[in-house]
Design a protein around this motif. Structure first.
Motif, mmCIF file in Angstrom:
data_model
loop_
_atom_site.group_PDB
_atom_site.id
_atom_site.type_symbol
_atom_site.label_atom_id
_atom_site.label_comp_id
_atom_site.label_asym_id
_atom_site.label_seq_id
_atom_site.Cartn_x
_atom_site.Cartn_y
_atom_site.Cartn_z
ATOM 1 N N SER B 360 0.835 -1.206 0.000
ATOM 2 C CA SER B 360 0.000 0.000 0.000
ATOM 3 C C SER B 360 0.873 1.261 0.000
ATOM 4 C CB SER B 360 -0.932 0.019 1.218
ATOM 5 O OG SER B 360 -1.928 -0.964 1.090
ATOM 6 N N VAL B 361 1.932 1.232 0.783
ATOM 7 C CA VAL B 361 2.860 2.376 0.832
ATOM 8 C C VAL B 361 3.555 2.533 -0.519
ATOM 9 C CG1 VAL B 361 4.949 3.274 1.940
ATOM 10 C CG2 VAL B 361 3.187 2.127 3.312
ATOM 11 N N MET B 362 3.936 1.417 -1.090
ATOM 12 C CA MET B 362 4.569 1.414 -2.418
ATOM 13 C C MET B 362 3.635 2.045 -3.464
ATOM 14 S SD MET B 362 6.357 -2.092 -3.752
ATOM 15 C CE MET B 362 6.618 -2.809 -2.159
ATOM 16 N N ARG B 363 2.356 1.681 -3.373
ATOM 17 C CA ARG B 363 1.368 2.218 -4.313
ATOM 18 C C ARG B 363 1.273 3.737 -4.189
ATOM 19 N NH1 ARG B 363 -3.334 4.186 -3.818
ATOM 20 N NH2 ARG B 363 -3.558 3.532 -1.650
ATOM 21 N N GLU B 364 1.197 4.206 -2.950
ATOM 22 C CA GLU B 364 1.079 5.653 -2.738
ATOM 23 C C GLU B 364 2.340 6.376 -3.190
ATOM 24 O OE1 GLU B 364 0.146 6.156 1.390
ATOM 25 O OE2 GLU B 364 -1.665 4.929 1.240
ATOM 26 N N LYS B 365 3.492 5.830 -2.832
ATOM 27 C CA LYS B 365 4.770 6.476 -3.148
ATOM 28 C C LYS B 365 4.968 6.591 -4.659
ATOM 29 C CE LYS B 365 9.709 5.775 -2.360
ATOM 30 N NZ LYS B 365 10.703 4.811 -1.874
ATOM 31 N N ASN B 366 4.537 5.565 -5.387
ATOM 32 C CA ASN B 366 4.726 5.568 -6.841
ATOM 33 C C ASN B 366 3.551 6.185 -7.595
ATOM 34 O OD1 ASN B 366 7.325 3.942 -7.518
ATOM 35 N ND2 ASN B 366 6.342 2.750 -5.907
ATOM 36 N N GLY B 367 2.519 6.535 -6.868
ATOM 37 C CA GLY B 367 1.358 7.131 -7.527
ATOM 38 C C GLY B 367 0.613 6.168 -8.425
ATOM 39 N N SER B 375 -3.577 -11.693 -15.269
ATOM 40 C CA SER B 375 -4.062 -12.681 -14.297
ATOM 41 C C SER B 375 -5.380 -12.223 -13.689
ATOM 42 C CB SER B 375 -3.035 -12.882 -13.177
ATOM 43 O OG SER B 375 -3.657 -13.523 -12.069
ATOM 44 N N ALA B 376 -6.429 -12.967 -13.946
ATOM 45 C CA ALA B 376 -7.731 -12.626 -13.362
ATOM 46 C C ALA B 376 -7.681 -12.730 -11.845
ATOM 47 C CB ALA B 376 -8.815 -13.555 -13.919
ATOM 48 N N LYS B 377 -6.863 -13.643 -11.328
ATOM 49 C CA LYS B 377 -6.769 -13.800 -9.868
ATOM 50 C C LYS B 377 -6.232 -12.533 -9.225
ATOM 51 C CE LYS B 377 -4.454 -16.282 -6.145
ATOM 52 N NZ LYS B 377 -3.749 -17.487 -5.690
ATOM 53 N N ILE B 378 -5.106 -12.038 -9.704
ATOM 54 C CA ILE B 378 -4.510 -10.882 -9.034
ATOM 55 C C ILE B 378 -5.373 -9.638 -9.222
ATOM 56 C CG2 ILE B 378 -2.963 -9.988 -10.853
ATOM 57 C CD1 ILE B 378 -0.846 -9.707 -8.640
ATOM 58 N N VAL B 379 -6.077 -9.576 -10.326
ATOM 59 C CA VAL B 379 -7.001 -8.459 -10.547
ATOM 60 C C VAL B 379 -8.091 -8.442 -9.469
ATOM 61 C CG1 VAL B 379 -8.854 -7.749 -12.110
ATOM 62 C CG2 VAL B 379 -6.565 -8.170 -13.004
ATOM 63 N N ASN B 380 -8.441 -9.625 -9.004
ATOM 64 C CA ASN B 380 -9.480 -9.744 -7.976
ATOM 65 C C ASN B 380 -8.925 -9.553 -6.572
ATOM 66 O OD1 ASN B 380 -12.125 -10.424 -6.999
ATOM 67 N ND2 ASN B 380 -11.381 -12.476 -6.508
ATOM 68 N N ILE B 381 -7.716 -10.011 -6.374
ATOM 69 C CA ILE B 381 -7.247 -10.245 -5.008
ATOM 70 C C ILE B 381 -6.556 -9.041 -4.388
ATOM 71 C CG2 ILE B 381 -4.938 -11.092 -5.567
ATOM 72 C CD1 ILE B 381 -5.455 -13.448 -3.719
ATOM 73 N N ILE B 382 -6.173 -8.070 -5.207
ATOM 74 C CA ILE B 382 -5.318 -6.989 -4.727
ATOM 75 C C ILE B 382 -6.115 -5.782 -4.240
ATOM 76 C CG2 ILE B 382 -4.984 -5.690 -6.877
ATOM 77 C CD1 ILE B 382 -1.927 -5.843 -6.260
ATOM 78 N N GLY B 383 -7.436 -5.933 -4.232
ATOM 79 C CA GLY B 383 -8.313 -4.800 -3.962
ATOM 80 C C GLY B 383 -8.098 -4.096 -2.643
ATOM 81 N N ALA B 384 -7.761 -4.856 -1.581
ATOM 82 C CA ALA B 384 -7.625 -4.221 -0.270
ATOM 83 C C ALA B 384 -6.527 -3.163 -0.264
ATOM 84 C CB ALA B 384 -7.361 -5.270 0.805
ATOM 85 N N HIS B 385 -5.625 -3.240 -1.233
ATOM 86 C CA HIS B 385 -4.568 -2.228 -1.335
ATOM 87 C C HIS B 385 -5.010 -1.015 -2.155
ATOM 88 C CE1 HIS B 385 -1.486 -4.571 0.702
ATOM 89 N NE2 HIS B 385 -1.878 -5.623 0.020
ATOM 90 N N ARG B 386 -6.286 -0.965 -2.468
ATOM 91 C CA ARG B 386 -6.925 0.190 -3.127
ATOM 92 C C ARG B 386 -6.443 0.429 -4.550
ATOM 93 N NH1 ARG B 386 -6.352 2.064 2.326
ATOM 94 N NH2 ARG B 386 -8.324 2.714 3.247
#
Lengths: 142, 407
Positions: B360-367, B375-386
């Motif tokens: 989540s911090v990585m996402r914010e830092k990199n914008g 991958s349909a799985k990762i498209v579904n599973i990563i949601g909690a990281h916004r």
């Protein structure tokens, strides 16, 4: 046990100690990895029906379990962080949720005698008794 | 075991298994030959690390081979990715504790492709969910979703509670999916099928029976299908008539005659196109493209190497690939790694993108706002990281990574 029970729903399977708390009812399933910020206790998945809800100390009703192997450790982790709910009550669950709840000693159940959304509302005060396999309405919200 | 004759670690492990089994009405424990567990600091937290260290101190030791799933830190990249040094140190403690209990820290979520292939009827104790559904569906082995503590307990006792997919009654197909109208030319298409079928039939015990596909599917295709079914539908089993071992015929998969009332659905090219069109482009940026979740096989690495050859990841865009030590080693030897690295693709070893520590911090830092993946799985599973997530076919993902334009 002397409280007046306003309504109740029977549970097919249940584990854990008796607990009381505020009900949170979801129309959508749940995964601690897909949906939950495991550092704050908020449901953060964009678009989740409970997005923005904090599940700490709540009695959570979810119709289904999603995924996901992470629950096995994640329930223990959020309990250690002090942000765990008091109970996960599922319509249909999967083994991972049960394995995680048993490890963390969090109440978990599967199967309802009727749709809990017809009996309880979010904010109601409810009691879960796994030994008797029942969830009971003690105080109505609002 | 339960009386403590084999020590406190075994006693605790079997008591835990009995409690889980009791919930599901299991009548006995059955022997297992192999276990596969998730155990990394991102999901364990301090509480889980303390649990592992306590079990090790109590003398816990795996009595059957047990391997580990992908973890959350590639130590060679941790600093560059801005991962927390304190958590990196804890991850090393996790690895130490696991190795101290005779766990093979292989760090791959595709053990079924790279490490161990159980045979028909063989009982194992596997997690993550993609490994479970592949074991049940493709190999005809028998396992439930076994989370980290459950798989570890199975390795310590050599047993698992007999419920769920250990029982014949739960392995029977429950509905039929006709694929005769689906071309399924790309791995992402298989994931899209898993999304469509999984989302509409969410249940651990829903067992789809696929029919009508007109060629032999490849292992990577069944991998994407299984991972998506498990992710979107929480499913642990599927059949494919004429392909998987418990589905020589449709009747075989349904364990008897085909009832006229059996639910039948179809997934065709139009339905799959609808899946792709269903993703919002959000802010329209294309600064993150991910090939991960599950880790890539050697064959996928070869395909990506061809697609990226002579090209460069666009300025301002990050592109990640994750694979196991073995697959990366072989890719290097065969010349598949060099074109990826020359293009600016970041190849991470032994991890999966969605479980990266500090994501989540990585996402914010990199914008990063959108995450594009095949991958349909990762498209579904990563949601909690916004993340806003977008599924695209493999070649489209490469094009997006190299042009910076989302389509």
């Amino acid at each position: 046990m002397s409280d007046t029970v306003l309504a109740s729903v029977s549970l097919a399977r249940a584990f854990g100690p008796m607990v009381e708390g505020e009900a949170v009812l979801s129309e959508e399933g749940f995964s601690p990895r897909y949906d939950l910020d495991r550092w704050t206790g908020y449901i953060t998945k964009p678009g989740h029906k409970l997005e923005g809800t904090n599940i700490k100390d709540k009695i959570c009703f979810f119709p289904t379990a999603k995924g996901g192997i992470a629950a096995g450790w994640a329930f223990n982790d959020i309990k250690g962080k002090g942000i765990a709910p008091k109970a996960f009550l599922f319509g249909v669950t999967n083994p991972v949720m049960v394995q995680g709840a048993v490890l963390a000693n969090i109440v978990i159940s599967e199967g309802w005698s009727q749709d809990p959304r017809q009996v309880f509302r979010t904010g109601d005060w409810v009691r879960v008794d796994p030994a008797r396999r029942v969830v009971e309405l003690l105080r109505r919200t609002g | 075991m339960l009386a403590g004759a084999e020590g406190e670690a075994v006693q605790r492990a079997v008591a835990y298994q009995i409690e889980v089994g009791r919930f599901f009405g299991a009548e006995r424990l059955v022997p297992v030959t192999n276990a596969h567990m998730m155990g990394d600091i991102e999901v364990l937290g301090d509480t889980g690390l303390a649990f592992l260290q306590e079990m090790q101190a109590l003398g816990a030791r795996a009595r059957i081979p047990i391997t580990t799933n992908a973890r959350c830190i590639d130590f060679a990249w941790a600093n560059k990715l801005g991962q927390d040094p304190g958590e990196c140190a804890k991850e090393k403690q996790v690895i130490g504790a696991l190795q101290g209990m005779n766990v093979l820290t292989t760090d791959t979520c595709i053990n079924y492709q790279t490490l161990y292939q159980p045979h028909l009827g063989e009982r194992v104790a596997w997690g993550d969910t993609g490994t479970c559904i592949y074991a049940n569906g493709v190999f005809g082995a028998r396992t439930n979703f076994e989370s980290g503590p459950a798989a570890l307990a199975s390795a310590i006792t050599g047993r698992t509670p007999a419920y769920g997919f250990h029982l014949d009654e739960h392995r029977r197909g429950s509905f039929v999916v006709d694929l005769s109208g689906a071309t399924l030319a790309d791995l992402a298409d298989w994931g899209a099928v898993g999304k469509l079928v999984g989302e509409s039939h969410q249940s651990y015990y829903a067992v789809p029976v696929f029919t009508g596909f007109r060629r032999t599917p490849l292992a990577d295709e069944l991998k994407q299908l299984g991972c998506a079914l498990a992710s979107y539908g929480s499913m642990g089993m599927f059949h494919m008539v004429g392909v998987t071992p418990e589905a020589r015929t449709l009747e075989d998969a349904l364990c008897g005659s085909v009832a006229t009332a059996v639910e039948r659905v179809a997934v065709d090219d139009a339905a799959i196109d609808t899946v792709y069109r269903g993703y919002s482009l959000g802010a329209g940026d294309a600064r993150l493209v991910v090939f991960s979740g599950p880790q890539l096989s050697l064959f996928e690495m070869k395909q990506l190497s061809l697609l990226f050859a002579g090209r460069t990841v666009a300025r301002g865009t990050s592109c990640f690939v994750t694979a196991s030590n073995g697959v990366i080693s072989a890719s290097r030897k065969l010349g598949y790694l060099a074109p990826l690295e020359a293009a600016g693709v970041i190849v991470l070893e032994g991890v999966c993108f969605y479980i990266l520590q500090n994501l989540s911090v990585m996402r914010e830092k990199n914008g990063w706002q959108n995450m594009v993946s095949n991958s349909a799985k990762i498209v579904n599973i990563i949601g909690a990281h916004r993340f806003n997530t977008i599924l695209r076919r493999s070649a489209d993902c490469v094009e997006i990574a190299c042009t910076g334009r989302l389509t």
